[in-house]
Design a protein around this motif. Structure first.
Motif: not given
Length: 358
Positions: A7-9, A181-182, A248-250, A338-339
């Motif tokens: 999860t992006f927090l 999700k994004l 995108k980098k991943v 994920y980020v």
């Protein structure tokens, strides 16, 4: 441990600063100012005109089916998350499966017409991993047979097709704002439609049918998003540029370094601006998949067999054989994406996969 997603927090203080407004207003639910602000910000970001925010991503499918499918047969894909089929059954409709395209993984539009009967009322299909269905052909078929079209666009936040939001297609498009999700609101979701009359039905259906405090337009349920969820969404949305760039980098790393002589990647439909929502790979066999999965899990890397199993094989669906979906479902796996996934971690993941493909 490296999970399939994370999860992006946003910074906690930013979330708390927004949340404080709900505390100051003593207003936690029932369409507070944060929900209304999130609606406006999302419509601006997505270049859309109408949205109904909900408390999760499944209930929009239930509402859309209740309003549009009316207990009939619903053409659908066997290759999706279980919620797509479960909602059809839950709303006392009958799922009628149509097999998928072997490269795009969306419903094979050329097989839809042969599945239509005089009991068919709607088509409910999934833009798989954010990859659009053939929306033009599906709309042609729907128009010919006077059917409603509902898109499960749970993976599609930010996806455009021919420079237009994918949420603009169909009678209703739904999205999930689940924590994985994004864009997310912890739990949450949305319904999108360009039809003002239908928007009105969707809106009162998600709020008990209310027409003001003392009257009712019709039957409804409680699907409202809370201020707590909206605050999370308002704090995540400003980071969408960062989220997309990092994902995108991943994706670019996997594309450049995986051994595609023994793997297949998802084919993105032409004219699509994709959102890097998932990274599925298709193995040559289930045995090869299981060997790679075992090697990854031994090294504390947890991919996911997604989507598995093919939904026509679930007991309560009693679906006919769908050979392409069943075959793909047995051989597909989503890799971590994920980020914050480091290049060192990506090198480990790729090395373990390539080494165990033999």
């Amino acid at each position: 441990m490296i999970n399939v997603t994370k999860t992006f927090l946003p910074p906690q203080e930013e979330y708390q600063e927004i949340l404080k407004r709900a505390w100051d207003n003593s207003w936690i639910t029932n369409r507070g100012s944060l929900v209304q602000e999130l609606e406006e910000n999302l419509l601006s970001y997505l270049a859309l005109n109408q949205v109904v925010l909900t408390t999760n991503g499944t209930i929009p499918l239930q509402i859309a089916l209740k309003v549009l499918a009316k207990g009939g047969e619903v053409i659908t894909s066997p290759f999706s998350y279980v919620a797509t089929t479960a909602t059809i059954v839950w709303e006392n409709c009958k799922p009628v499966f149509v097999d998928i395209h072997p490269e795009y993984l969306t419903i094979d539009e050329i097989k839809i017409e042969e599945a239509i009967t005089d009991k068919t009322t709607a088509i409910l299909v999934t833009h798989v991993f954010g990859n659009p269905c053939n929306v033009e052909e599906i709309q042609r078929i729907a128009g010919k047979y006077k059917l409603k079209v509902i898109y499960d666009a749970a993976h599609c936040f930010g996806v455009t097709y021919k420079n237009e939001s994918i949420f603009n297609y169909g009678d209703v498009s739904t999205c999930s704002f689940h924590a994985t999700k994004l864009f997310h609101t912890g739990e949450g979701g949305a319904m999108f439609t360009s039809d003002k009359e239908l928007q009105h039905k969707l809106f009162y259906s998600h709020n008990f049918g209310h027409n003001g405090p003392l009257a009712f337009h019709g039957v409804g349920i409680n699907a409202k998003m809370s201020e707590l969820q909206a605050a999370m969404g308002l704090s995540v949305l400003p980071y969408m540029g960062t989220i997309l760039a990092e994902r995108k980098k991943v994706v670019d790393f996997y594309n450049a370094n995986l051994d595609f002589s023994k793997l297949k990647a998802l084919k993105i439909r032409k004219n699509t601006h994709w959102n890097y929502s998932y990274y599925p790979v298709i193995f040559e066999s289930e045995a090869q998949l299981l060997r790679v999965e075992k090697a990854l899990s031994y090294n504390q890397i947890m991919p996911r067999r997604y989507f598995y199993p093919s939904l026509n094989t679930i007991d309560y669906t009693k679906g006919q054989s769908m050979p392409i979906s069943e075959n793909i479902a047995s051989r597909i796996m989503c890799l971590p994406l994920y980020v914050g996934l480091s290049e060192n971690d990506l090198e480990r993941i790729v090395s373990l996969i390539n080494t165990n493909l033999c």
